[in-house]
Enzyme design. Structure first.
Site, PDB file in Angstrom:
ATOM      1  N   LYS A  46     -33.663  15.286 -12.390  1.00  0.00           N
ATOM      2  CA  LYS A  46     -35.088  15.397 -12.155  1.00  0.00           C
ATOM      3  C   LYS A  46     -35.659  16.652 -12.819  1.00  0.00           C
ATOM      4  O   LYS A  46     -34.896  17.582 -13.036  1.00  0.00           O
ATOM      5  CB  LYS A  46     -35.376  15.372 -10.652  1.00  0.00           C
ATOM      6  CG  LYS A  46     -35.146  16.718  -9.930  1.00  0.00           C
ATOM      7  CD  LYS A  46     -35.630  16.669  -8.519  1.00  0.00           C
ATOM      8  CE  LYS A  46     -36.891  17.440  -8.314  1.00  0.00           C
ATOM      9  NZ  LYS A  46     -36.784  18.892  -8.234  1.00  0.00           N
TER      10      LYS A  46
ATOM     11  N   HIS B  65     -29.755  15.441  -6.620  1.00  0.00           N
ATOM     12  CA  HIS B  65     -28.568  16.129  -6.091  1.00  0.00           C
ATOM     13  C   HIS B  65     -28.445  15.991  -4.568  1.00  0.00           C
ATOM     14  O   HIS B  65     -27.389  16.247  -4.009  1.00  0.00           O
ATOM     15  CB  HIS B  65     -28.488  17.583  -6.563  1.00  0.00           C
ATOM     16  CG  HIS B  65     -29.400  18.509  -5.828  1.00  0.00           C
ATOM     17  ND1 HIS B  65     -30.731  18.643  -6.136  1.00  0.00           N
ATOM     18  CD2 HIS B  65     -29.177  19.351  -4.794  1.00  0.00           C
ATOM     19  CE1 HIS B  65     -31.270  19.530  -5.322  1.00  0.00           C
ATOM     20  NE2 HIS B  65     -30.353  19.983  -4.501  1.00  0.00           N
TER      21      HIS B  65
ATOM     22  N   LYS C 104     -24.836  15.225  -1.583  1.00  0.00           N
ATOM     23  CA  LYS C 104     -24.486  15.989  -0.375  1.00  0.00           C
ATOM     24  C   LYS C 104     -23.728  15.078   0.592  1.00  0.00           C
ATOM     25  O   LYS C 104     -24.180  13.977   0.906  1.00  0.00           O
ATOM     26  CB  LYS C 104     -25.742  16.533   0.303  1.00  0.00           C
ATOM     27  CG  LYS C 104     -26.458  17.596  -0.535  1.00  0.00           C
ATOM     28  CD  LYS C 104     -27.637  18.173   0.220  1.00  0.00           C
ATOM     29  CE  LYS C 104     -28.558  18.984  -0.672  1.00  0.00           C
ATOM     30  NZ  LYS C 104     -28.061  20.278  -1.078  1.00  0.00           N
TER      31      LYS C 104
ATOM     32  N   GLU D  23     -37.166  26.084   3.190  1.00  0.00           N
ATOM     33  CA  GLU D  23     -36.493  27.033   2.299  1.00  0.00           C
ATOM     34  C   GLU D  23     -37.047  28.433   2.532  1.00  0.00           C
ATOM     35  O   GLU D  23     -38.270  28.604   2.650  1.00  0.00           O
ATOM     36  CB  GLU D  23     -36.725  26.650   0.844  1.00  0.00           C
ATOM     37  CG  GLU D  23     -36.102  25.328   0.477  1.00  0.00           C
ATOM     38  CD  GLU D  23     -36.152  25.102  -1.014  1.00  0.00           C
ATOM     39  OE1 GLU D  23     -35.153  25.422  -1.687  1.00  0.00           O
ATOM     40  OE2 GLU D  23     -37.179  24.642  -1.509  1.00  0.00           O
TER      41      GLU D  23
ATOM     42  N   ASP E 270     -42.324  18.417  -6.185  1.00  0.00           N
ATOM     43  CA  ASP E 270     -40.991  18.979  -6.403  1.00  0.00           C
ATOM     44  C   ASP E 270     -39.966  18.370  -5.435  1.00  0.00           C
ATOM     45  O   ASP E 270     -38.811  18.191  -5.784  1.00  0.00           O
ATOM     46  CB  ASP E 270     -41.052  20.501  -6.212  1.00  0.00           C
ATOM     47  CG  ASP E 270     -39.730  21.194  -6.511  1.00  0.00           C
ATOM     48  OD1 ASP E 270     -39.090  20.827  -7.514  1.00  0.00           O
ATOM     49  OD2 ASP E 270     -39.338  22.087  -5.736  1.00  0.00           O
TER      50      ASP E 270
ATOM     51  N   HIS F  23     -36.073  14.173  -2.994  1.00  0.00           N
ATOM     52  CA  HIS F  23     -35.115  14.518  -1.948  1.00  0.00           C
ATOM     53  C   HIS F  23     -35.503  13.984  -0.570  1.00  0.00           C
ATOM     54  O   HIS F  23     -34.684  13.428   0.155  1.00  0.00           O
ATOM     55  CB  HIS F  23     -34.938  16.035  -1.867  1.00  0.00           C
ATOM     56  CG  HIS F  23     -34.607  16.663  -3.184  1.00  0.00           C
ATOM     57  ND1 HIS F  23     -33.914  16.008  -4.168  1.00  0.00           N
ATOM     58  CD2 HIS F  23     -34.889  17.889  -3.691  1.00  0.00           C
ATOM     59  CE1 HIS F  23     -33.770  16.809  -5.219  1.00  0.00           C
ATOM     60  NE2 HIS F  23     -34.353  17.957  -4.944  1.00  0.00           N
TER      61      HIS F  23
ATOM     62  N   LYS G  12     -41.588  26.553   0.759  1.00  0.00           N
ATOM     63  CA  LYS G  12     -40.879  27.752   0.295  1.00  0.00           C
ATOM     64  C   LYS G  12     -41.275  28.927   1.172  1.00  0.00           C
ATOM     65  O   LYS G  12     -42.363  28.942   1.752  1.00  0.00           O
ATOM     66  CB  LYS G  12     -41.289  28.083  -1.133  1.00  0.00           C
ATOM     67  CG  LYS G  12     -41.006  26.981  -2.143  1.00  0.00           C
ATOM     68  CD  LYS G  12     -39.635  27.119  -2.732  1.00  0.00           C
ATOM     69  CE  LYS G  12     -39.395  26.111  -3.835  1.00  0.00           C
ATOM     70  NZ  LYS G  12     -37.986  25.813  -4.033  1.00  0.00           N
TER      71      LYS G  12
HETATM   72  C1  BG6 Z   1     -34.672  21.220  -6.289  1.00  0.00           C
HETATM   73  C2  BG6 Z   1     -36.062  21.788  -6.267  1.00  0.00           C
HETATM   74  O1  BG6 Z   1     -34.692  19.891  -6.746  1.00  0.00           O
HETATM   75  O2  BG6 Z   1     -34.130  21.273  -4.980  1.00  0.00           O
HETATM   76  C3  BG6 Z   1     -36.035  23.210  -5.767  1.00  0.00           C
HETATM   77  O3  BG6 Z   1     -36.604  21.740  -7.576  1.00  0.00           O
HETATM   78  C4  BG6 Z   1     -35.355  23.284  -4.423  1.00  0.00           C
HETATM   79  O4  BG6 Z   1     -37.344  23.756  -5.699  1.00  0.00           O
HETATM   80  C5  BG6 Z   1     -34.013  22.581  -4.448  1.00  0.00           C
HETATM   81  O5  BG6 Z   1     -35.169  24.657  -4.098  1.00  0.00           O
HETATM   82  C6  BG6 Z   1     -33.440  22.457  -3.047  1.00  0.00           C
HETATM   83  O6  BG6 Z   1     -32.120  22.015  -3.114  1.00  0.00           O
HETATM   84  P1  BG6 Z   1     -31.087  22.399  -1.972  1.00  0.00           P
HETATM   85  O7  BG6 Z   1     -29.828  21.681  -2.357  1.00  0.00           O
HETATM   86  O8  BG6 Z   1     -30.960  23.888  -2.013  1.00  0.00           O
HETATM   87  O9  BG6 Z   1     -31.689  21.917  -0.689  1.00  0.00           O
END
Ligand code: BG6
Length: 498
Positions: free
Chosen positions: A146, A176, A180, A214, A233, A238, A339
Site C-alpha cells: 500500500k 501488513h 499479524k 498510535e 492511511d 488495516h 496518531k
Molecule cells: C501503516 C501506516 O500502513 O501502518 C502507518 O501507513 C501506521 O501510518 C502503520 O503507523 C501501523 O502499523 P502497525 O503494524 O504499527 O500497527
C-alpha cells in the site's frame, strides 16, 4: 526473489529479517536466492555489509551467524536505475546466470519495495522484457505494498495498469495487518471453535469497537501523510481487514478464493454513509502539541517535517458503520484510529447484549459492566473475556472479572516481522492473506463518501486534540449519542474518557 528498492528501509528492517526467520525455521529451499536492485553503488559484498547491522538488530535473540552465512551465499546485488530499460536487459542476464549457478529453476518473485508511483513503470518494463510471462513450470509473481491508490479512481487506474502486464493471480497486494498472527487468529478463533459462532450475530452482540491507537507521530513520512490523512492511511486497508475477518460468513474452505469471496461479500454489505450521515457518523481530529505518557513534550502535527504549516489533514478519524445483512443488521461498528494518542495498541472489542432480565437488581453491585470480548491484536497479544461474577461472601454482590489468554504464555515470543507468513505464502502461491483488486476498490468505496464530504468542508477547529490524549471530544460524543462509550485508550491514567 528480486527486490526492487533493495537499498531502502523496508528491505533492511523487514524483508531480509523475515527471510532470516524463514531460513532459521528451515522454510527456504537450498536453491533460494535474492537479487537486490537499487541505484546505490554496491556489489554483493558491500550490499551484505550494508544491511547486516539492521538485520541483526531486527532479529534480536534469533541471530545466528551460521544462518547469516547461509543467507550471504544467496544474497546478491545489482546496481541500476529501474526507470531505464538497460537495467532490465542486465537483470535478465543476471537471473539466467543465477538460475544456472544457484539452480533457482526460473521461478521469480518480484518484490516492489519502491514508491507506488513506480509500480506501473516497473511492471511494464518487466513485461516488455518477458520476465512476467509464466510457463507450465515457472511462475512469476509480483508483491506490491500500500497505498494502492489514493481514492477509488486512482486505485482502479492502478489495477488497470497492473492488469496490462500481469494476471490478477500474479499480483500479491500486501496489507501488513494480514501478516499479524493475531489478525489471522480472528478466523481461527471464530471458525475452529464451535461455541463462538452461535453468539456471533445481531441477536447477541450489541456493538463492536475497533481501535488502532498510535502514540507515534508521522515521523519522517510527513510528505506522504499530509496528502493521505488518518482516514485514507488506515481505514480502507488495516481497519477494514479487521472488520472483514470479524464479519465474514464461514467460508466453505480455507482456499484463497473461498476466503476472499466471503470477505468481499461482508465488505459489500457495509452501508455507505450519506453526506448527512458523514456529519454525525464520522469524526476527524488533528493533534496540537502535548505531553506523552512518559513525560515527553511533543510538538503539534503542523510542525512535523513535510507537513504544511496550515495543514487541515486529519491525524485522527472515527467512523460508525453498519451492515446490511441478516447477521449484522442494526449492529454498529465503531472504528477509530489516530496518531499521537496516549498509548499505542490495536484491539477489537465486542460488547455483548445485556441479559434479558436483571435478576440481581437488588444485589450490592460492586462493578457491573456489559460482557465484553476483547481481541488484543498488539501489543500484549491475546484474548480477554470480561463477565460478571459473584463476589465471595454472605451478601449477594456482583463484580466484573476477566478471563485472559496471552499468546506469550502459551507460545512464547516467536520473533517475527509480520512478513514471514506473507513471503512464504507468496512463494507457495497461496494468496489467501493478500488483497484482491476488488477488495482494494471496496475499501476505497467505503471511505470515499466520508472523504468527499471532508474535502468539501474543511475542518473549522483544527487542531482539536492535544498530543498524548484520547483524541477529540467529538469522538466521545459519537458513542455517547448512542448511549455507549469507548473502551479506555489507556487504563488508570486516562483523563479524557472516564
Ligand atoms: C501503516 C501506516 O500502513 O501502518 C502507518 O501507513 C501506521 O501510518 C502503520 O503507523 C501501523 O502499523 P502497525 O503494524 O504499527 O500497527
Amino acid at each position: 526473489m528480486i527486490i526492487f528498492g533493495a537499498g531502502g528501509d523496508l528491505t533492511r528492517r523487514k524483508l531480509i529479517p523475515a527471510l532470516f526467520h524463514l531460513a532459521h525455521g528451515r522454510l527456504l529451499p537450498d536453491t533460494f536466492a535474492v537479487l537486490g536492485v537499487d541505484k546505490l553503488d554496491l556489489d554483493d559484498v558491500s550490499f551484505r555489509d550494508s544491511i547486516i547491522e539492521s538485520v541483526r538488530q531486527q532479529v534480536g535473540d534469533a541471530w545466528d551467524p551460521a544462518i547469516w552465512d547461509w543467507m550471504c551465499e544467496r544474497l546478491h546485488y545489482m546496481q541500476g536505475n529501474i526507470l531505464e530499460e538497460p537495467v532490465y536487459h542486465a537483470l535478465c542476464q543476471r537471473l539466467t546466470l543465477m538460475d544456472v549457478e544457484r539452480g533457482t529453476d526460473g521461478n521469480y518473485l518480484f518484490y516492489l519495495a519502491i514508491p507506488p508511483g513506480l509500480f506501473g513503470d516497473v511492471t511494464h518494463h518487466l513485461g516488455m522484457i518477458g520476465l512476467t510471462a509464466q510457463t507450465e513450470d515457472d511462475w512469476r509473481r509480483v508483491i506490491i505494498e500500500k497505498p494502492f491508490g489514493s481514492d477509488l479512481d486512482s486505485a482502479r487506474a492502478l489495477n488497470r495498469m497492473l492488469h496490462q502486464t500481469l494476471d490478477e493471480e500474479q499480483i500479491y497486494r500486501i496489507d501488513h495487518y494480514l501478516g499479524k498472527e493475531t489478525v489471522q487468529n480472528i478466523m481461527v478463533f471464530r471458525f475452529a471453535n464451535g461455541f463462538i459462532e452461535p453468539l456471533w450475530n445481531r441477536q447477541h452482540i450489541d456493538h463492536v469497537q475497533i481501535t488502532v491507537a498510535e502514540s507515534v507521530g508521522v515521523e519522517h513520512r510527513g510528505n506522504y501523510y499530509d496528502q493521505a490523512g488518518a482516514l485514507r492511511d488506515m481505514i480502507p486497508n488495516h481497519l477494514l481487514v479487521l472488520l472483514g475477518f470479524l464479519t465474514m460468513e464461514p467460508p466453505n474452505s480455507f482456499e484463497s478464493k473461498a476466503v476472499r469471496d466471503e470477505i468481499n461479500k461482508a465488505l459489500d454489505a457495509i452501508n455507505p454513509l450519506t453526506p448527512e450521515q458523514v456529519l454525525t457518523h464520522a469524526v476527524r481530529g488533528q493533534y496540537s502539541e502535548g505531553v506523552m505518557l512518559d513525560g515527553e513534550r511533543v510538538s503539534d502535527y503542523r510542525s512535523s517535517p513535510g507537513v504544511a504549516t496550515n495543514s487541515s489533514t486529519e491525524t485522527f478519524a472515527a467512523i460508525k458503520l453498519t451492515m446490511d445483512n441478516w447477521r449484522w443488521a442494526g449492529v454498529p461498528f465503531y472504528l477509530r484510529t489516530g496518531k499521537r494518542l496516549v498509548s499505542q495498541y490495536t484491539e477489537v472489542a465486542i460488547q455483548f447484549r445485556r441479559a434479558p432480565k436483571t435478576m440481581f437488581k437488588g444485589a450490592d453491585v460492586a462493578d457491573m459492566n456489559p460482557d465484553m470480548l476483547v481481541l488484543r491484536i498488539q501489543p500484549n497479544e491475546g484474548i480477554q473475556m470480561s463477565f460478571d461474577a459473584k463476589i465471595p461472601g454472605p451478601r449477594m454482590r456482583v463484580g466484573t472479572v476477566n478471563m485472559d489468554f496471552c499468546y506469550a504464555d502459551y507460545f512464547g515470543n516467536a520473533p517475527a516481522t509480520g512478513y514471514e507468513t506473507l513471503i512464504y505464502d507468496c512463494m507457495n502461491g497461496d494468496a489467501t492473506l493478500f488483497k484482491h483488486a476488488d477488495t482494494v476498490e471496496k475499501g476505497w468505496e467505503i471511505v470515499e463518501s466520508v472523504q468527499d464530504v471532508w474535502s468539501a468542508l474543511p475542518p473549522r477547529k483544527f487542531p482539536n486534540y492535544a498530543a498524548g490524549t484520547c483524541g477529540p471530544e467529538a469522538a466521545i460524543d459519537l458513542l455517547k449519542r448512542d448511549g455507549r462509550r469507548w473502551r479506555r485508550i489507556v487504563r488508570p491514567k486516562d483523563t479524557l474518557i472516564k
